[in-house]
Design an enzyme around this catalytic site. Structure first.
Site, PDB file in Angstrom:
ATOM      1  N   ASP A 162      -1.269  -5.088   8.054  1.00 33.87           N
ATOM      2  CA  ASP A 162      -1.509  -5.437   9.455  1.00 33.87           C
ATOM      3  C   ASP A 162      -2.154  -4.309  10.236  1.00 33.87           C
ATOM      4  O   ASP A 162      -2.098  -3.141   9.853  1.00 33.87           O
ATOM      5  CB  ASP A 162      -0.180  -5.770  10.136  1.00 33.87           C
ATOM      6  CG  ASP A 162       0.696  -4.529  10.345  1.00 33.87           C
ATOM      7  OD1 ASP A 162       0.995  -3.844   9.338  1.00 33.87           O
ATOM      8  OD2 ASP A 162       1.037  -4.234  11.496  1.00 33.87           O
ATOM      9  N   LYS A 176      -3.803   4.710  -1.922  1.00 31.16           N
ATOM     10  CA  LYS A 176      -4.748   5.613  -1.237  1.00 31.16           C
ATOM     11  C   LYS A 176      -4.378   7.048  -1.598  1.00 31.16           C
ATOM     12  O   LYS A 176      -3.775   7.769  -0.799  1.00 31.16           O
ATOM     13  CB  LYS A 176      -4.577   5.451   0.276  1.00 31.16           C
ATOM     14  CG  LYS A 176      -5.595   4.574   0.958  1.00 31.16           C
ATOM     15  CD  LYS A 176      -5.531   4.809   2.460  1.00 31.16           C
ATOM     16  CE  LYS A 176      -5.023   3.604   3.180  1.00 31.16           C
ATOM     17  NZ  LYS A 176      -4.905   3.831   4.643  1.00 31.16           N
ATOM     18  N   ASP A 186       0.347   5.057   1.026  1.00 31.94           N
ATOM     19  CA  ASP A 186      -0.599   5.881   1.778  1.00 31.94           C
ATOM     20  C   ASP A 186      -0.142   7.346   1.678  1.00 31.94           C
ATOM     21  O   ASP A 186      -0.422   8.001   0.678  1.00 31.94           O
ATOM     22  CB  ASP A 186      -0.617   5.335   3.215  1.00 31.94           C
ATOM     23  CG  ASP A 186      -1.613   6.005   4.131  1.00 31.94           C
ATOM     24  OD1 ASP A 186      -2.751   6.253   3.704  1.00 31.94           O
ATOM     25  OD2 ASP A 186      -1.265   6.278   5.298  1.00 31.94           O
ATOM     26  N   THR A 187       0.601   7.865   2.654  1.00 39.67           N
ATOM     27  CA  THR A 187       1.118   9.234   2.520  1.00 39.67           C
ATOM     28  C   THR A 187       2.190   9.304   1.438  1.00 39.67           C
ATOM     29  O   THR A 187       2.473  10.372   0.906  1.00 39.67           O
ATOM     30  CB  THR A 187       1.747   9.733   3.840  1.00 39.67           C
ATOM     31  OG1 THR A 187       2.891   8.949   4.142  1.00 39.67           O
ATOM     32  CG2 THR A 187       0.752   9.676   4.987  1.00 39.67           C
ATOM     33  N   ILE A 211       0.834  -1.201   0.000  1.00 37.45           N
ATOM     34  CA  ILE A 211       0.000   0.000   0.000  1.00 37.45           C
ATOM     35  C   ILE A 211       0.870   1.252   0.000  1.00 37.45           C
ATOM     36  O   ILE A 211       1.911   1.283   0.647  1.00 37.45           O
ATOM     37  CB  ILE A 211      -0.972  -0.011   1.207  1.00 37.45           C
ATOM     38  CG1 ILE A 211      -1.972   1.140   1.143  1.00 37.45           C
ATOM     39  CG2 ILE A 211      -0.237  -0.025   2.546  1.00 37.45           C
ATOM     40  CD1 ILE A 211      -3.206   0.917   2.018  1.00 37.45           C
TER      41      ILE A 211
HETATM   42  P1  IMP Z   1       3.065   5.690   3.835  1.00 38.29           P
HETATM   43  O1  IMP Z   1       4.498   5.869   4.184  1.00 38.29           O
HETATM   44  O2  IMP Z   1       2.161   6.650   4.581  1.00 38.29           O
HETATM   45  O3  IMP Z   1       2.771   5.670   2.355  1.00 38.29           O
HETATM   46  O4  IMP Z   1       2.595   4.324   4.417  1.00 38.29           O
HETATM   47  C1  IMP Z   1       3.104   3.161   3.994  1.00 38.29           C
HETATM   48  C2  IMP Z   1       3.017   2.130   5.087  1.00 38.29           C
HETATM   49  O5  IMP Z   1       2.061   2.467   6.124  1.00 38.29           O
HETATM   50  C3  IMP Z   1       2.545   0.862   4.491  1.00 38.29           C
HETATM   51  O6  IMP Z   1       3.616   0.136   3.968  1.00 38.29           O
HETATM   52  C4  IMP Z   1       1.861   0.215   5.676  1.00 38.29           C
HETATM   53  O7  IMP Z   1       2.832  -0.437   6.483  1.00 38.29           O
HETATM   54  C5  IMP Z   1       1.277   1.350   6.443  1.00 38.29           C
HETATM   55  N1  IMP Z   1      -0.124   1.596   6.069  1.00 38.29           N
HETATM   56  C6  IMP Z   1      -0.623   2.693   5.482  1.00 38.29           C
HETATM   57  N2  IMP Z   1      -1.950   2.586   5.312  1.00 38.29           N
HETATM   58  C7  IMP Z   1      -2.283   1.367   5.794  1.00 38.29           C
HETATM   59  C8  IMP Z   1      -3.525   0.652   5.890  1.00 38.29           C
HETATM   60  O8  IMP Z   1      -4.612   1.100   5.496  1.00 38.29           O
HETATM   61  N3  IMP Z   1      -3.459  -0.577   6.448  1.00 38.29           N
HETATM   62  C9  IMP Z   1      -2.299  -1.130   6.898  1.00 38.29           C
HETATM   63  N4  IMP Z   1      -1.118  -0.510   6.816  1.00 38.29           N
HETATM   64  C10 IMP Z   1      -1.120   0.736   6.272  1.00 38.29           C
HETATM   65 MG    MG Z   2       2.409  -1.590   9.074  1.00 40.03          MG
END
Ligand code: IMP
Ligand code: MG
Length: 177
Positions: free
Chosen positions: A159, A131, A103-104, A101
């Site tokens: 998780d 997302k 996310d940010t 995924i």
């Molecule tokens: P980012 O750095 O915000 O893009 O987030 C990436 C990481 O956050 C992912 O690899 C997940 O470990 C965790 N994460 C973000 N959103 C979710 C979610 O909806 N469910 C589970 N883990 C998430």
């Molecule tokens: Mg995680």
């Protein structure tokens, strides 16, 4: 007991997208890219993706992992740490980064910055879930399985405090347990 999970994407839907992504990746590359998974969340998706790539690629497939941790319970904090490093060399090679995924985008940003320092000829991103509404930093996603709204999802590698990763489907925990 684990709480009930409302299914968003069942096993058949996931399998269908994995096959389609593998076909797209195969069509875009003359030879297999080095596949780099972001542990732990990418593992189930990455293993299925590897098997779905063309059989002619299988003898030459090289894969490795990076460990990215954002210090938070469930949501990412933006404080991304990479632990360890690749064992395989990627200089001059095409690289495909795989995660469950985005996310940010901060985790992928840190991973891409790290990998670019190794002088690969190209780096592309493949994520099962995207997302976009949560994005804080731009991430060039080349291959996307599903777009999801701003929900915290679990299963198939993802998780909630280390639980639910083993589910064959992806969904939302109903009562936060
Ligand atoms: P980012 O750095 O915000 O893009 O987030 C990436 C990481 O956050 C992912 O690899 C997940 O470990 C965790 N994460 C973000 N959103 C979710 C979610 O909806 N469910 C589970 N883990 C998430
Ligand atoms: Mg995680």
């Amino acid at each position: 007991m684990a709480a009930a999970v409302r299914v968003l994407f069942d096993e058949a839907a996931i399998d269908g997208r994995v096959a389609a992504l593998a076909a797209q990746i195969a069509a875009d590359h003359d030879e297999p890219p080095v596949i780099v998974g972001i542990r732990n969340g990418a593992v189930p998706f990455m293993m299925d993706l590897l098997r779905a790539l063309p059989a002619r690629w299988h003898p030459d497939l090289v894969f490795d992992f990076l460990d990215a941790t954002s210090y938070a319970g469930s949501r990412s904090t933006g404080d991304i740490r990479l632990a360890g490093d690749l064992v395989v060399g990627v200089e001059g090679r095409e690289v495909l980064v795989v995660d469950g995924i985005v996310d940010t985008g901060r985790t992928m940003e840190a991973v891409l910055n790290h990998l670019r320092g190794k002088k690969p000829s190209q780096v592309r991103v493949c994520t099962l879930l995207d997302k976009p509404s949560r994005r804080a930093v731009p991430v060039p996603v080349a291959y996307r399985g599903f777009e999801v709204e701003d929900l915290f999802v679990v299963g198939y590698g993802m998780d909630l405090d280390q639980r639910y990763r083993g589910l064959r489907h992806i969904g939302v925990v109903e009562d936060g347990a």
